[in-house]
Motif scaffolding. Structure first.
Motif, PDB file in Angstrom:
ATOM      1  N   GLY A   1       1.231  -1.517  -0.138  1.00 46.46           N
ATOM      2  CA  GLY A   1       0.267  -0.003  -0.540  1.00 46.46           C
ATOM      3  C   GLY A   1       1.356   1.664  -0.270  1.00 46.46           C
ATOM      4  N   TRP A   2       2.539   1.014  -0.085  1.00 49.75           N
ATOM      5  CA  TRP A   2       2.619   2.546   0.259  1.00 49.75           C
ATOM      6  C   TRP A   2       2.512   3.013  -1.678  1.00 49.75           C
ATOM      7  CZ3 TRP A   2       7.536  -0.842   1.541  1.00 49.75           C
ATOM      8  CH2 TRP A   2       7.395  -1.641   2.775  1.00 49.75           C
ATOM      9  N   LEU A   3       2.052   2.975  -2.618  1.00 52.23           N
ATOM     10  CA  LEU A   3       2.251   2.977  -4.230  1.00 52.23           C
ATOM     11  C   LEU A   3       1.125   2.536  -4.786  1.00 52.23           C
ATOM     12  CD1 LEU A   3       5.804   1.902  -5.267  1.00 52.23           C
ATOM     13  CD2 LEU A   3       5.791   3.823  -4.280  1.00 52.23           C
ATOM     14  N   LYS A   4       1.036   3.567  -5.264  1.00 51.62           N
ATOM     15  CA  LYS A   4      -1.074   2.949  -6.156  1.00 51.62           C
ATOM     16  C   LYS A   4      -0.200   3.486  -7.587  1.00 51.62           C
ATOM     17  CE  LYS A   4      -2.658   7.213  -5.287  1.00 51.62           C
ATOM     18  NZ  LYS A   4      -3.088   8.180  -4.751  1.00 51.62           N
ATOM     19  N   GLU A   5      -1.177   2.841  -8.435  1.00 44.77           N
ATOM     20  CA  GLU A   5      -1.430   2.836  -9.757  1.00 44.77           C
ATOM     21  C   GLU A   5      -2.213   3.896 -10.517  1.00 44.77           C
ATOM     22  OE1 GLU A   5       1.158  -0.354 -12.356  1.00 44.77           O
ATOM     23  OE2 GLU A   5      -0.502  -0.996 -11.160  1.00 44.77           O
ATOM     24  N   LEU A   6      -1.670   5.065 -10.549  1.00 47.58           N
ATOM     25  CA  LEU A   6      -2.931   5.654 -11.162  1.00 47.58           C
ATOM     26  C   LEU A   6      -3.901   5.457 -13.261  1.00 47.58           C
ATOM     27  CD1 LEU A   6      -1.153   8.973 -10.290  1.00 47.58           C
ATOM     28  CD2 LEU A   6      -2.434   8.296  -9.462  1.00 47.58           C
ATOM     29  N   PRO A   7      -4.433   5.873 -13.091  1.00 49.02           N
ATOM     30  CA  PRO A   7      -4.990   5.779 -14.491  1.00 49.02           C
ATOM     31  C   PRO A   7      -4.492   6.396 -15.697  1.00 49.02           C
ATOM     32  CG  PRO A   7      -7.018   6.047 -12.846  1.00 49.02           C
ATOM     33  CD  PRO A   7      -6.247   6.118 -12.173  1.00 49.02           C
ATOM     34  N   HIS A   8      -4.469   5.717 -16.510  1.00 46.51           N
ATOM     35  CA  HIS A   8      -3.988   6.358 -17.795  1.00 46.51           C
ATOM     36  C   HIS A   8      -5.114   6.392 -18.927  1.00 46.51           C
ATOM     37  CE1 HIS A   8      -1.120   7.628 -20.744  1.00 46.51           C
ATOM     38  NE2 HIS A   8      -0.277   8.238 -20.311  1.00 46.51           N
ATOM     39  N   PRO A   9      -5.055   7.836 -19.556  1.00 42.87           N
ATOM     40  CA  PRO A   9      -6.259   7.243 -20.306  1.00 42.87           C
ATOM     41  C   PRO A   9      -6.026   6.011 -21.367  1.00 42.87           C
ATOM     42  CG  PRO A   9      -5.369  10.399 -20.533  1.00 42.87           C
ATOM     43  CD  PRO A   9      -4.194   9.061 -19.581  1.00 42.87           C
ATOM     44  N   ASN A  10      -4.773   6.098 -22.072  1.00 42.34           N
ATOM     45  CA  ASN A  10      -4.943   4.999 -23.393  1.00 42.34           C
ATOM     46  C   ASN A  10      -4.663   3.515 -22.534  1.00 42.34           C
ATOM     47  OD1 ASN A  10      -2.403   4.413 -22.418  1.00 42.34           O
ATOM     48  ND2 ASN A  10      -1.225   5.221 -23.759  1.00 42.34           N
ATOM     49  N   GLY A  11      -5.021   3.154 -21.412  1.00 44.65           N
ATOM     50  CA  GLY A  11      -4.830   2.322 -19.977  1.00 44.65           C
ATOM     51  C   GLY A  11      -3.380   1.334 -20.088  1.00 44.65           C
ATOM     52  N   THR A  12      -2.913   1.973 -21.187  1.00 45.88           N
ATOM     53  CA  THR A  12      -1.103   0.934 -21.124  1.00 45.88           C
ATOM     54  C   THR A  12      -0.736   0.986 -19.996  1.00 45.88           C
ATOM     55  OG1 THR A  12      -0.633   2.249 -22.810  1.00 45.88           O
ATOM     56  CG2 THR A  12      -1.766   0.299 -23.661  1.00 45.88           C
ATOM     57  N   LEU A  13      -0.363   2.672 -19.922  1.00 46.10           N
ATOM     58  CA  LEU A  13       0.649   3.423 -18.924  1.00 46.10           C
ATOM     59  C   LEU A  13       0.539   3.966 -18.351  1.00 46.10           C
ATOM     60  CD1 LEU A  13       3.478   4.967 -21.580  1.00 46.10           C
ATOM     61  CD2 LEU A  13       3.589   2.957 -20.022  1.00 46.10           C
ATOM     62  N   ARG A  14       0.393   2.826 -16.607  1.00 50.61           N
ATOM     63  CA  ARG A  14      -0.412   3.148 -15.673  1.00 50.61           C
ATOM     64  C   ARG A  14       0.784   3.647 -14.996  1.00 50.61           C
ATOM     65  NH1 ARG A  14      -1.286  -1.091 -16.885  1.00 50.61           N
ATOM     66  NH2 ARG A  14      -0.513  -2.221 -14.403  1.00 50.61           N
ATOM     67  N   PRO A  15       0.833   5.736 -14.595  1.00 54.61           N
ATOM     68  CA  PRO A  15       2.148   5.719 -13.959  1.00 54.61           C
ATOM     69  C   PRO A  15       1.918   5.886 -12.357  1.00 54.61           C
ATOM     70  CG  PRO A  15       0.721   7.973 -14.951  1.00 54.61           C
ATOM     71  CD  PRO A  15      -0.323   6.134 -14.937  1.00 54.61           C
ATOM     72  N   LEU A  16       2.932   5.793 -12.217  1.00 61.68           N
ATOM     73  CA  LEU A  16       2.682   5.073 -10.239  1.00 61.68           C
ATOM     74  C   LEU A  16       2.968   6.899  -9.323  1.00 61.68           C
ATOM     75  CD1 LEU A  16       5.776   2.880 -10.429  1.00 61.68           C
ATOM     76  CD2 LEU A  16       3.043   2.425  -9.907  1.00 61.68           C
ATOM     77  N   ALA A  17       2.785   6.348  -8.104  1.00 61.94           N
ATOM     78  CA  ALA A  17       2.552   7.721  -7.286  1.00 61.94           C
ATOM     79  C   ALA A  17       2.370   7.118  -5.527  1.00 61.94           C
ATOM     80  CB  ALA A  17       1.580   8.452  -8.180  1.00 61.94           C
ATOM     81  N   LEU A  18       3.160   7.813  -4.941  1.00 59.60           N
ATOM     82  CA  LEU A  18       2.912   7.700  -4.159  1.00 59.60           C
ATOM     83  C   LEU A  18       1.400   7.797  -2.920  1.00 59.60           C
ATOM     84  CD1 LEU A  18       6.494   8.800  -2.262  1.00 59.60           C
ATOM     85  CD2 LEU A  18       6.366   6.769  -2.321  1.00 59.60           C
ATOM     86  N   THR A  19       1.275   6.608  -2.477  1.00 62.14           N
ATOM     87  CA  THR A  19       0.869   7.180  -1.085  1.00 62.14           C
ATOM     88  C   THR A  19       0.045   7.464  -0.001  1.00 62.14           C
ATOM     89  OG1 THR A  19       0.541   4.838  -0.349  1.00 62.14           O
ATOM     90  CG2 THR A  19      -0.785   4.108  -2.005  1.00 62.14           C
ATOM     91  N   ASP A  20      -0.913   7.719   1.335  1.00 61.99           N
ATOM     92  CA  ASP A  20      -0.001   8.364   2.482  1.00 61.99           C
ATOM     93  C   ASP A  20       0.370   7.295   2.800  1.00 61.99           C
ATOM     94  OD1 ASP A  20      -1.621  10.797   1.834  1.00 61.99           O
ATOM     95  OD2 ASP A  20      -3.840   9.709   2.403  1.00 61.99           O
ATOM     96  N   ALA A  21       0.523   5.880   3.071  1.00 65.45           N
ATOM     97  CA  ALA A  21       1.313   5.269   3.563  1.00 65.45           C
ATOM     98  C   ALA A  21       2.578   5.375   3.085  1.00 65.45           C
ATOM     99  CB  ALA A  21       0.385   3.997   3.816  1.00 65.45           C
ATOM    100  N   GLY A  22       2.711   5.356   1.598  1.00 64.86           N
ATOM    101  CA  GLY A  22       4.632   5.578   1.062  1.00 64.86           C
ATOM    102  C   GLY A  22       5.255   6.887   2.429  1.00 64.86           C
ATOM    103  N   ARG A  23       4.332   7.825   2.039  1.00 62.40           N
ATOM    104  CA  ARG A  23       4.849   8.732   2.908  1.00 62.40           C
ATOM    105  C   ARG A  23       4.984   8.910   4.039  1.00 62.40           C
ATOM    106  NH1 ARG A  23       1.191  10.995  -1.203  1.00 62.40           N
ATOM    107  NH2 ARG A  23      -0.561  11.175   0.066  1.00 62.40           N
ATOM    108  N   THR A  24       4.414   8.155   4.813  1.00 61.05           N
ATOM    109  CA  THR A  24       4.918   7.600   6.539  1.00 61.05           C
ATOM    110  C   THR A  24       6.267   7.056   6.536  1.00 61.05           C
ATOM    111  OG1 THR A  24       2.669   7.872   7.301  1.00 61.05           O
ATOM    112  CG2 THR A  24       4.197   6.646   8.493  1.00 61.05           C
ATOM    113  N   MET A  25       5.780   5.771   5.690  1.00 62.25           N
ATOM    114  CA  MET A  25       7.331   4.604   5.431  1.00 62.25           C
ATOM    115  C   MET A  25       8.788   5.471   4.915  1.00 62.25           C
ATOM    116  SD  MET A  25       8.154   2.100   5.781  1.00 62.25           S
ATOM    117  CE  MET A  25       7.411   0.530   5.820  1.00 62.25           C
ATOM    118  N   LEU A  26       8.243   6.936   4.200  1.00 66.31           N
ATOM    119  CA  LEU A  26       9.860   7.618   3.466  1.00 66.31           C
ATOM    120  C   LEU A  26       9.879   8.205   4.851  1.00 66.31           C
ATOM    121  CD1 LEU A  26      11.332   8.639   1.255  1.00 66.31           C
ATOM    122  CD2 LEU A  26       9.584  10.116   0.855  1.00 66.31           C
ATOM    123  N   GLY A  27       9.151   8.958   5.633  1.00 63.93           N
ATOM    124  CA  GLY A  27       9.508   9.761   7.331  1.00 63.93           C
ATOM    125  C   GLY A  27      10.339   8.392   8.123  1.00 63.93           C
ATOM    126  N   ARG A  28       9.652   7.454   7.733  1.00 65.22           N
ATOM    127  CA  ARG A  28      10.165   6.029   8.292  1.00 65.22           C
ATOM    128  C   ARG A  28      11.510   5.538   8.180  1.00 65.22           C
ATOM    129  NH1 ARG A  28       6.107   1.080   9.409  1.00 65.22           N
ATOM    130  NH2 ARG A  28       8.221   0.831  11.532  1.00 65.22           N
TER     131      ARG A  28
END
Length: 149
Positions: free
Chosen positions: A86-113
């Motif tokens: 749950g540290w990352l999520k894949e975001l929807p992409h218009p063409n459906g093939t390339l799904r960009p990654l982004a940090l979640t709240d849990a990922g940002r918390t883990m980064l602090g740890r």
């Protein structure tokens, strides 16, 4: 080639081989960071991925692999675990093939740890390598990556 000749070649190569020495250094330093991050359930590679993704949100797997100079299978294996955590999520992409990654709240918390353990690891690495060698490695890698950061 006989045994003695092979041994002589191997000795000459092992004394001079920069690839061997860099790989050894990588294993030693990675082991140090992995040891300090172990209690968090994250590896040094995964921690570095969090850092890269926090610096530039919404990045593709391919771009992350390019930046980190990692094989596609290594990137996928680590990212799949990080998505499961749950540290990352894949975001929807218009063409459906390339799904960009982004940090979640849990990922940002883990980064602090990770940051707290990273500080310990940095100090241990600096002590192990010596301040001058530590600085030279940073200078060399900055130059090679073109980052200067």
């Amino acid at each position: 080639m006989n045994t003695e000749e092979a041994a002589a070649l191997a000795n000459a190569m092992s004394r001079e081989c920069i690839a061997f020495r860099v790989r050894l250094l990588n294993r030693v330093i990675t082991k140090l960071y992995d040891h300090n991050l172990q209690e968090l359930g994250i590896t040094a590679n995964q921690g570095t991925m969090l850092i890269v993704l926090a610096r530039r949100p919404q990045m593709s797997r391919k771009e992350l692999g390019r930046i980190m100079q990692m094989e596609k299978s290594t990137v996928s294996r680590n990212l799949d675990r990080m998505l499961d955590q749950g540290w990352l999520k894949e975001l929807p992409h218009p063409n459906g093939t390339l799904r960009p990654l982004a940090l979640t709240d849990a990922g940002r918390t883990m980064l602090g740890r990770v940051y707290r353990q990273w500080q310990i690891s940095q100090e241990q690495a600096r002590n192990l390598l010596g301040a001058d060698n530590f600085a030279q490695i940073k200078t060399l890698t900055d130059r090679l990556s073109g980052s200067g950061q």
